[in-house]
Structures are given as structure tokens and as C-alpha cells.
Design a protein around this motif. Structure first.
Motif, PDB file in Angstrom:
ATOM      1  N   VAL A 131       1.439  -2.934  -1.430  1.00 62.23           N
ATOM      2  CA  VAL A 131       1.613  -2.762  -2.869  1.00 62.23           C
ATOM      3  C   VAL A 131       3.036  -3.113  -3.259  1.00 62.23           C
ATOM      4  O   VAL A 131       3.992  -2.675  -2.622  1.00 62.23           O
ATOM      5  CB  VAL A 131       1.310  -1.310  -3.300  1.00 62.23           C
ATOM      6  CG1 VAL A 131       1.462  -1.152  -4.809  1.00 62.23           C
ATOM      7  CG2 VAL A 131      -0.076  -0.882  -2.853  1.00 62.23           C
ATOM      8  N   ALA A 163       1.730  -2.256  -8.641  1.00 62.28           N
ATOM      9  CA  ALA A 163       1.764  -1.052  -9.468  1.00 62.28           C
ATOM     10  C   ALA A 163       2.955  -1.146 -10.409  1.00 62.28           C
ATOM     11  O   ALA A 163       4.052  -1.506  -9.989  1.00 62.28           O
ATOM     12  CB  ALA A 163       1.893   0.186  -8.592  1.00 62.28           C
ATOM     13  N   ARG A 170      -3.025   5.557  -5.250  1.00 66.78           N
ATOM     14  CA  ARG A 170      -3.193   4.110  -5.355  1.00 66.78           C
ATOM     15  C   ARG A 170      -2.090   3.297  -4.700  1.00 66.78           C
ATOM     16  O   ARG A 170      -2.273   2.104  -4.459  1.00 66.78           O
ATOM     17  CB  ARG A 170      -3.315   3.719  -6.822  1.00 66.78           C
ATOM     18  CG  ARG A 170      -4.558   4.326  -7.453  1.00 66.78           C
ATOM     19  CD  ARG A 170      -4.622   4.093  -8.931  1.00 66.78           C
ATOM     20  NE  ARG A 170      -5.117   2.758  -9.220  1.00 66.78           N
ATOM     21  CZ  ARG A 170      -5.267   2.284 -10.446  1.00 66.78           C
ATOM     22  NH1 ARG A 170      -4.952   3.014 -11.485  1.00 66.78           N
ATOM     23  NH2 ARG A 170      -5.718   1.058 -10.640  1.00 66.78           N
ATOM     24  N   VAL A 171      -0.946   3.921  -4.406  1.00 67.58           N
ATOM     25  CA  VAL A 171       0.162   3.186  -3.792  1.00 67.58           C
ATOM     26  C   VAL A 171       0.407   3.667  -2.366  1.00 67.58           C
ATOM     27  O   VAL A 171       0.332   2.896  -1.410  1.00 67.58           O
ATOM     28  CB  VAL A 171       1.450   3.305  -4.648  1.00 67.58           C
ATOM     29  CG1 VAL A 171       2.622   2.633  -3.952  1.00 67.58           C
ATOM     30  CG2 VAL A 171       1.232   2.718  -6.029  1.00 67.58           C
ATOM     31  N   SER A 215      -2.791  -6.005 -11.115  1.00 67.30           N
ATOM     32  CA  SER A 215      -1.808  -4.951 -11.319  1.00 67.30           C
ATOM     33  C   SER A 215      -2.429  -3.795 -12.089  1.00 67.30           C
ATOM     34  O   SER A 215      -3.459  -3.936 -12.726  1.00 67.30           O
ATOM     35  CB  SER A 215      -0.610  -5.504 -12.095  1.00 67.30           C
ATOM     36  OG  SER A 215      -0.997  -5.901 -13.384  1.00 67.30           O
ATOM     37  N   ARG A 226       4.139  -0.794   2.200  1.00 70.06           N
ATOM     38  CA  ARG A 226       2.984  -1.025   3.073  1.00 70.06           C
ATOM     39  C   ARG A 226       2.802   0.216   3.928  1.00 70.06           C
ATOM     40  O   ARG A 226       3.734   0.686   4.575  1.00 70.06           O
ATOM     41  CB  ARG A 226       3.207  -2.239   3.959  1.00 70.06           C
ATOM     42  CG  ARG A 226       1.982  -2.607   4.748  1.00 70.06           C
ATOM     43  CD  ARG A 226       2.090  -3.857   5.614  1.00 70.06           C
ATOM     44  NE  ARG A 226       3.226  -4.703   5.336  1.00 70.06           N
ATOM     45  CZ  ARG A 226       4.022  -5.207   6.288  1.00 70.06           C
ATOM     46  NH1 ARG A 226       3.805  -4.942   7.551  1.00 70.06           N
ATOM     47  NH2 ARG A 226       5.030  -5.990   5.971  1.00 70.06           N
ATOM     48  N   SER A 261      -2.769   3.443  -0.199  1.00 74.41           N
ATOM     49  CA  SER A 261      -3.474   2.167  -0.310  1.00 74.41           C
ATOM     50  C   SER A 261      -3.555   1.461   1.043  1.00 74.41           C
ATOM     51  O   SER A 261      -2.613   1.473   1.829  1.00 74.41           O
ATOM     52  CB  SER A 261      -2.740   1.259  -1.303  1.00 74.41           C
ATOM     53  OG  SER A 261      -3.328  -0.013  -1.327  1.00 74.41           O
ATOM     54  N   THR A 266      -1.518  -5.911  -4.051  1.00 77.27           N
ATOM     55  CA  THR A 266      -1.681  -5.457  -5.432  1.00 77.27           C
ATOM     56  C   THR A 266      -0.321  -5.018  -5.981  1.00 77.27           C
ATOM     57  O   THR A 266       0.644  -4.910  -5.220  1.00 77.27           O
ATOM     58  CB  THR A 266      -2.722  -4.325  -5.519  1.00 77.27           C
ATOM     59  OG1 THR A 266      -2.984  -4.030  -6.877  1.00 77.27           O
ATOM     60  CG2 THR A 266      -2.251  -3.082  -4.808  1.00 77.27           C
TER      61      THR A 266
END
Length: 174
Positions: free
Chosen positions: A88, A121, A80-81, A68, A147, A84, A119
């Protein structure tokens, strides 16, 4: 046991200092009967202290992935989200929220079971109100499954570990 720990803390530095003295110093100093007695008693005490005091013990190394991360700002969230390649899980939480403190470790455990296929966040709604408003977060904890930049699923509140495992598996497409 407490006595042994106390003895270790007191005598271990003394014993290390004695072992580091040059041989000539030890011979000259040992002519004094008081020091000789101390040296003999310290040496005999070191027998129950060794080998654990001779070298510091290390904890077993457990390799762990950081599953995380905390979102820093809007750009970080986008990078990052949204962009990605991995699915996430986004945990909208607050420091003052009791249920959030319970859910957070459960989520991390469920994510860790997937071994890098997903992952997580963490978004503090007090620091990132704009993200909370953008994603319609009206209560915490709120968890979104994202996703490919799209929200796949979401829930509000606490779930047990089995429910979280099935939620995560649905996110990665199992």
C-alpha cells in the motif's frame, strides 16, 4: 454546428412526440393544413437528426479499477493498510496543499500502471491528525510505502512520473 445543436434540442422532443402518436391521431390531425405542413417539415428535419437523436449516444465504457481509497478512521487504516495483503502506498495530504493536488493524480497513474498489484490509501492530515503524528508526518505531501504492515520507504514533496514509477516498483519488489 451550433445551429444543428440548437435544432436538435428544439425539434427532437417534438419529433419523438409525433412518432409516438397513434396512427388515427396523425390521420385526423393531418387534415389540418397547418399541422400537415409542420409534420412534413419536422419529418424532413428528422433526416439529419437521425440516427444520433433516435437513440442516445453512450460514451465508450472503460473498465477502471479503483486504485485508491480515502481512509475513514484509525480502524479503517489498520484494516485496509496495515493488514492488507497487497503493498500500500499511503498519501498524506491536505486540501489546502497545492503540491498535494499535483502529486495525487501522478500517484494514481503510477498505481494504475501496476494493474492491481498495489493500492493507495489517501489520508487527509487535517481529518486524521493522529495518523500523521503516529507516522511522523511533518510536511505534506508525504508518501509512505507499506508492505506487510511495515514502512518500507518514504518521500516528502513532489516527484516526476519516472521517479514515482520506480518508487512503486521498489514497493512491489520488482
Amino acid at each position: 454546428m451550433a445551429y444543428r445543436l440548437l435544432i436538435r434540442r428544439i425539434y427532437t422532443p417534438l419529433i419523438k412526440d409525433i412518432h409516438q402518436l397513434p396512427a388515427s391521431t396523425t390521420i385526423i390531425a393531418s387534415s389540418s393544413s397547418a399541422f400537415s405542413t409542420f409534420l412534413q417539415s419536422a419529418t424532413s428535419r428528422s433526416s439529419f437528426l437521425s440516427p444520433s437523436c433516435a437513440q442516445p449516444r453512450s460514451l465508450p465504457h472503460i473498465s477502471s479499477r479503483h486504485v485508491s481509497f480515502n481512509v475513514q478512521d484509525q480502524e479503517d487504516f489498520t484494516e485496509r493498510v496495515i493488514n492488507s495483503e497487497l503493498p500500500v502506498l499511503v498519501d498524506f495530504h491536505a486540501q489546502w496543499c497545492g503540491p498535494c493536488r499535483i502529486l495525487g493524480p501522478r500517484l494514481e497513474k503510477a498505481i494504475a500502471k501496476q494493474k492491481g498489484r498495489v493500492t493507495m490509501a489517501k489520508v487527509d492530515i487535517d481529518d486524521h491528525t493522529d495518523l500523521a503524528i503516529e507516522y511522523g508526518v511533518s510536511a505534506v505531501p508525504t508518501v509512505l510505502a507499506i508492505r506487510g504492515g511495515n514502512v518500507i520507504d518514504q518521500f516528502v514533496g513532489i516527484k516526476d512520473e519516472d521517479q514515482l514509477d520506480s518508487f512503486v516498483k521498489k514497493l512491489i519488489g520488482q
